[in-house]
Motif scaffolding. Structure first.
Motif, PDB file in Angstrom:
ATOM      1  N   GLN A  92       0.945   1.342  -5.917  1.00 38.31           N
ATOM      2  CA  GLN A  92       0.502   0.110  -5.260  1.00 38.31           C
ATOM      3  C   GLN A  92       0.739  -1.113  -6.152  1.00 38.31           C
ATOM      4  O   GLN A  92      -0.149  -1.526  -6.924  1.00 38.31           O
ATOM      5  CB  GLN A  92      -0.958   0.241  -4.850  1.00 38.31           C
ATOM      6  CG  GLN A  92      -1.166   1.509  -4.002  1.00 38.31           C
ATOM      7  CD  GLN A  92      -2.382   1.484  -3.109  1.00 38.31           C
ATOM      8  OE1 GLN A  92      -2.281   1.206  -1.922  1.00 38.31           O
ATOM      9  NE2 GLN A  92      -3.525   1.762  -3.662  1.00 38.31           N
ATOM     10  N   GLY A 115      -4.719   7.001  -7.406  1.00 40.56           N
ATOM     11  CA  GLY A 115      -5.691   8.064  -7.170  1.00 40.56           C
ATOM     12  C   GLY A 115      -5.072   9.142  -6.317  1.00 40.56           C
ATOM     13  O   GLY A 115      -3.896   9.066  -5.943  1.00 40.56           O
ATOM     14  N   GLN A 146     -10.638   1.774  -4.728  1.00 44.29           N
ATOM     15  CA  GLN A 146     -10.476   2.833  -3.720  1.00 44.29           C
ATOM     16  C   GLN A 146      -9.890   4.094  -4.358  1.00 44.29           C
ATOM     17  O   GLN A 146     -10.326   5.217  -4.083  1.00 44.29           O
ATOM     18  CB  GLN A 146      -9.573   2.313  -2.595  1.00 44.29           C
ATOM     19  CG  GLN A 146      -9.586   3.175  -1.353  1.00 44.29           C
ATOM     20  CD  GLN A 146      -8.814   2.532  -0.209  1.00 44.29           C
ATOM     21  OE1 GLN A 146      -7.771   1.915  -0.436  1.00 44.29           O
ATOM     22  NE2 GLN A 146      -9.309   2.680   1.002  1.00 44.29           N
ATOM     23  N   ALA A 197       1.429   5.336  -2.229  1.00 43.15           N
ATOM     24  CA  ALA A 197       1.086   6.171  -3.381  1.00 43.15           C
ATOM     25  C   ALA A 197       1.098   5.351  -4.669  1.00 43.15           C
ATOM     26  O   ALA A 197       0.263   5.529  -5.554  1.00 43.15           O
ATOM     27  CB  ALA A 197       2.070   7.331  -3.480  1.00 43.15           C
ATOM     28  N   GLY A 251      -7.286   4.419   8.557  1.00 33.89           N
ATOM     29  CA  GLY A 251      -8.495   3.643   8.299  1.00 33.89           C
ATOM     30  C   GLY A 251      -8.683   3.248   6.853  1.00 33.89           C
ATOM     31  O   GLY A 251      -9.446   2.333   6.560  1.00 33.89           O
ATOM     32  N   SER A 252      -7.981   3.919   5.927  1.00 37.09           N
ATOM     33  CA  SER A 252      -8.123   3.535   4.511  1.00 37.09           C
ATOM     34  C   SER A 252      -7.613   2.114   4.283  1.00 37.09           C
ATOM     35  O   SER A 252      -8.144   1.390   3.435  1.00 37.09           O
ATOM     36  CB  SER A 252      -7.330   4.477   3.608  1.00 37.09           C
ATOM     37  OG  SER A 252      -7.969   5.706   3.475  1.00 37.09           O
ATOM     38  N   GLY A 253      -6.584   1.748   5.012  1.00 33.67           N
ATOM     39  CA  GLY A 253      -6.035   0.393   4.852  1.00 33.67           C
ATOM     40  C   GLY A 253      -7.025  -0.664   5.326  1.00 33.67           C
ATOM     41  O   GLY A 253      -7.131  -1.746   4.731  1.00 33.67           O
ATOM     42  N   ASP A 254      -7.757  -0.362   6.385  1.00 31.37           N
ATOM     43  CA  ASP A 254      -8.757  -1.310   6.890  1.00 31.37           C
ATOM     44  C   ASP A 254      -9.884  -1.477   5.873  1.00 31.37           C
ATOM     45  O   ASP A 254     -10.358  -2.593   5.614  1.00 31.37           O
ATOM     46  CB  ASP A 254      -9.333  -0.804   8.225  1.00 31.37           C
ATOM     47  CG  ASP A 254      -8.255  -0.491   9.244  1.00 31.37           C
ATOM     48  OD1 ASP A 254      -7.171  -1.086   9.158  1.00 31.37           O
ATOM     49  OD2 ASP A 254      -8.481   0.363  10.114  1.00 31.37           O
ATOM     50  N   LYS A 263       0.823  -1.207   0.000  1.00 28.07           N
ATOM     51  CA  LYS A 263       0.000   0.000   0.000  1.00 28.07           C
ATOM     52  C   LYS A 263       0.862   1.264   0.000  1.00 28.07           C
ATOM     53  O   LYS A 263       1.967   1.270   0.534  1.00 28.07           O
ATOM     54  CB  LYS A 263      -0.901   0.005   1.238  1.00 28.07           C
ATOM     55  CG  LYS A 263      -1.938  -1.101   1.217  1.00 28.07           C
ATOM     56  CD  LYS A 263      -2.801  -1.102   2.450  1.00 28.07           C
ATOM     57  CE  LYS A 263      -2.055  -1.489   3.682  1.00 28.07           C
ATOM     58  NZ  LYS A 263      -2.928  -1.751   4.842  1.00 28.07           N
TER      59      LYS A 263
HETATM   60  N1  LIG Z   1      -0.029   8.964  -1.258  1.00 31.31           N
HETATM   61  C1  LIG Z   1      -1.109   8.174  -1.365  1.00 31.31           C
HETATM   62  N2  LIG Z   1      -1.943   8.309  -2.398  1.00 31.31           N
HETATM   63  C2  LIG Z   1      -3.041   7.562  -2.502  1.00 31.31           C
HETATM   64  N3  LIG Z   1      -3.394   6.599  -1.600  1.00 31.31           N
HETATM   65  C3  LIG Z   1      -2.580   6.408  -0.566  1.00 31.31           C
HETATM   66  C4  LIG Z   1      -1.405   7.168  -0.391  1.00 31.31           C
HETATM   67  N4  LIG Z   1      -0.810   6.757   0.742  1.00 31.31           N
HETATM   68  C5  LIG Z   1      -1.572   5.790   1.255  1.00 31.31           C
HETATM   69  N5  LIG Z   1      -2.636   5.561   0.473  1.00 31.31           N
HETATM   70  C6  LIG Z   1      -3.713   4.617   0.734  1.00 31.31           C
HETATM   71  O1  LIG Z   1      -4.027   4.777   2.112  1.00 31.31           O
HETATM   72  C7  LIG Z   1      -4.187   3.517   2.742  1.00 31.31           C
HETATM   73  C8  LIG Z   1      -3.218   3.450   3.911  1.00 31.31           C
HETATM   74  O2  LIG Z   1      -3.289   2.207   4.499  1.00 31.31           O
HETATM   75  P1  LIG Z   1      -2.619   1.999   5.914  1.00 31.31           P
HETATM   76  O3  LIG Z   1      -1.322   2.696   5.980  1.00 31.31           O
HETATM   77  O4  LIG Z   1      -2.669   0.550   6.170  1.00 31.31           O
HETATM   78  O5  LIG Z   1      -3.648   2.773   6.824  1.00 31.31           O
HETATM   79  P2  LIG Z   1      -4.471   2.320   8.096  1.00 31.31           P
HETATM   80  O6  LIG Z   1      -3.766   1.169   8.723  1.00 31.31           O
HETATM   81  O7  LIG Z   1      -4.449   3.524   8.962  1.00 31.31           O
HETATM   82  O8  LIG Z   1      -5.825   1.977   7.633  1.00 31.31           O
HETATM   83  C9  LIG Z   1      -4.019   2.470   1.711  1.00 31.31           C
HETATM   84  O9  LIG Z   1      -5.320   2.052   1.330  1.00 31.31           O
HETATM   85  C10 LIG Z   1      -3.332   3.177   0.549  1.00 31.31           C
HETATM   86  O10 LIG Z   1      -3.865   2.662  -0.613  1.00 31.31           O
END
Ligand SMILES: Nc1ncnc2c1ncn2[C@@H]1O[C@H](COP(=O)(O)OP(=O)(O)O)[C@@H](O)[C@H]1O
Ligand SMILES: NC(=O)C1=CN([C@@H]2O[C@H](COP(=O)(O)OP(=O)(O)OC[C@H]3O[C@@H](n4cnc5c(N)ncnc54)[C@H](O)[C@@H]3O)[C@@H](O)[C@H]2O)[C@@H](O)CC1
Length: 261
Positions: free
Chosen positions: A175, A190, A228, A173, A198-201, A171
């Motif tokens: 992926q 994106g 996403q 910027a 929380g996006s990762g969850d 995960k």
């Molecule tokens: N620079 C970025 N641009 C776009 N999406 C991002 C970027 N950095 C992180 N993400 C997204 O954010 C999320 C981060 O996940 P994570 O670090 O596990 O967060 P958490 O554990 O707090 O839910 C992932 O879904 C990733 O796809």
């Protein structure tokens, strides 16, 4: 060369229910996310799972159960048959991760292994295991500095997939989704509005729904991560991650029926 998945591929792979489908054939996803320490992670993973269109979500975790059904009444609390499990998001220090992960493995279904469950990977992971680390977690898993992962995420994902004999969605910027056979593709990207707690969850939950629908781990990872990202592109702005997940269906529909938008 590392190819980026296309919107056309995602649409073609999307598991559209047929006339004969029912909830069990569409796929039951078990969510073992959240804990008394991180109850929100349960809701976030469930929001991601529901947004990707499962037949059923069973909640298998240790967050307060009233919280779960109070927010998501379609979620089933009774244990039973599942076709995939999401394990690890928001387990924190209060969940005994070893036995919990063994329990998930004993179900002998495809797994999403996220967050705290990534600390204790067994030597033999089942086929169709999808690991979803961020760069910090992958650095810990590989025993390297986080900067090394961030300097070449594609190489890091390929290395990890080979080492753990599992599919790896790294995960961030950029992926990459790497398979144990050495192949790797990139998810659609994106805006960085998605970079929030929380996006990762949410992403883990969406991956679980697609695994439960029978998709191979590599496709499930590419599809969920791209969904996403596409959602953040279509609905830009500082939406919390569960609100983003609630817009997933509109984005899926846009992929499947672009002329009806
Ligand atoms: N620079 C970025 N641009 C776009 N999406 C991002 C970027 N950095 C992180 N993400 C997204 O954010 C999320 C981060 O996940 P994570 O670090 O596990 O967060 P958490 O554990 O707090 O839910 C992932 O879904 C990733 O796809
Ligand atoms: N609402 C909730 O209940 C939430 C619970 N969460 C849970 O909180 C616990 C701790 O998760 P954390 O990831 O914060 O902690 P970790 O201790 O697993 O990781 C933190 C380390 O990794 C680095 N890191 C974190 N995200 C990164 C990224 N995207 N790219 C590069 N490096 C990164 C940090 O700099 C730090 O060094 C987990 O159980 C997680 O699932 C989080 O998912 C956030 C939301």
């Amino acid at each position: 060369m590392t190819g980026v998945v296309t919107a056309g591929e995602i649409a073609a792979w999307w598991p559209v229910p047929g006339a004969e489908s029912h909830k069990y054939t569409r796929g039951v996803v078990g969510i073992d996310a959240g804990s008394p320490q991180y109850p929100g992670a349960a809701l976030l993973a469930i929001s991601g799972a529901l947004g990707a269109g499962p037949g059923m979500v069973r909640y298998l975790g240790s967050a307060p159960r009233d919280l779960v059904v109070g927010r998501f009444p379609s979620v089933v609390l009774a244990d039973g048959q599942v076709q995939a499990v999401v394990a690890g998001s928001g387990w924190g220090a209060l969940v005994d991760a070893g036995p919990r992960l063994r329990e998930a493995l004993e179900r002998r279904v495809p797994l999403v292994i996220d967050a705290d469950a990534l600390r204790l990977l067994p030597a033999d992971l089942p086929a169709e295991t999808l690991l979803t680390p961020h760069a910090g977690e992958l650095a810990r898993l590989l025993g390297v500095e986080r900067g090394e992962i961030e300097a070449d995420p594609v190489a890091a994902a390929v290395l990890a997939a080979g080492r753990f004999k599992a599919t790896v969605l790294l995960k961030g910027a950029v992926q990459p989704v790497a398979s144990p056979d050495g192949s790797v593709r990139l998810a659609l990207s994106g805006p960085a509005w998605t970079a929030q707690a929380g996006s990762g969850d949410v992403l883990a939950g969406a991956c679980g729904t697609l695994l439960a629908a029978g998709l191979p781990a590599g496709r499930a990872g590419l599809m969920a991560a791209s969904l996403q990202a596409l959602t953040a592109s279509r609905f830009p702005g500082p939406y919390p991650p569960d609100v983003q997940a609630s817009r997933f269906p509109e984005v899926v529909w846009g992929l499947l029926a672009p002329d009806q938008q």
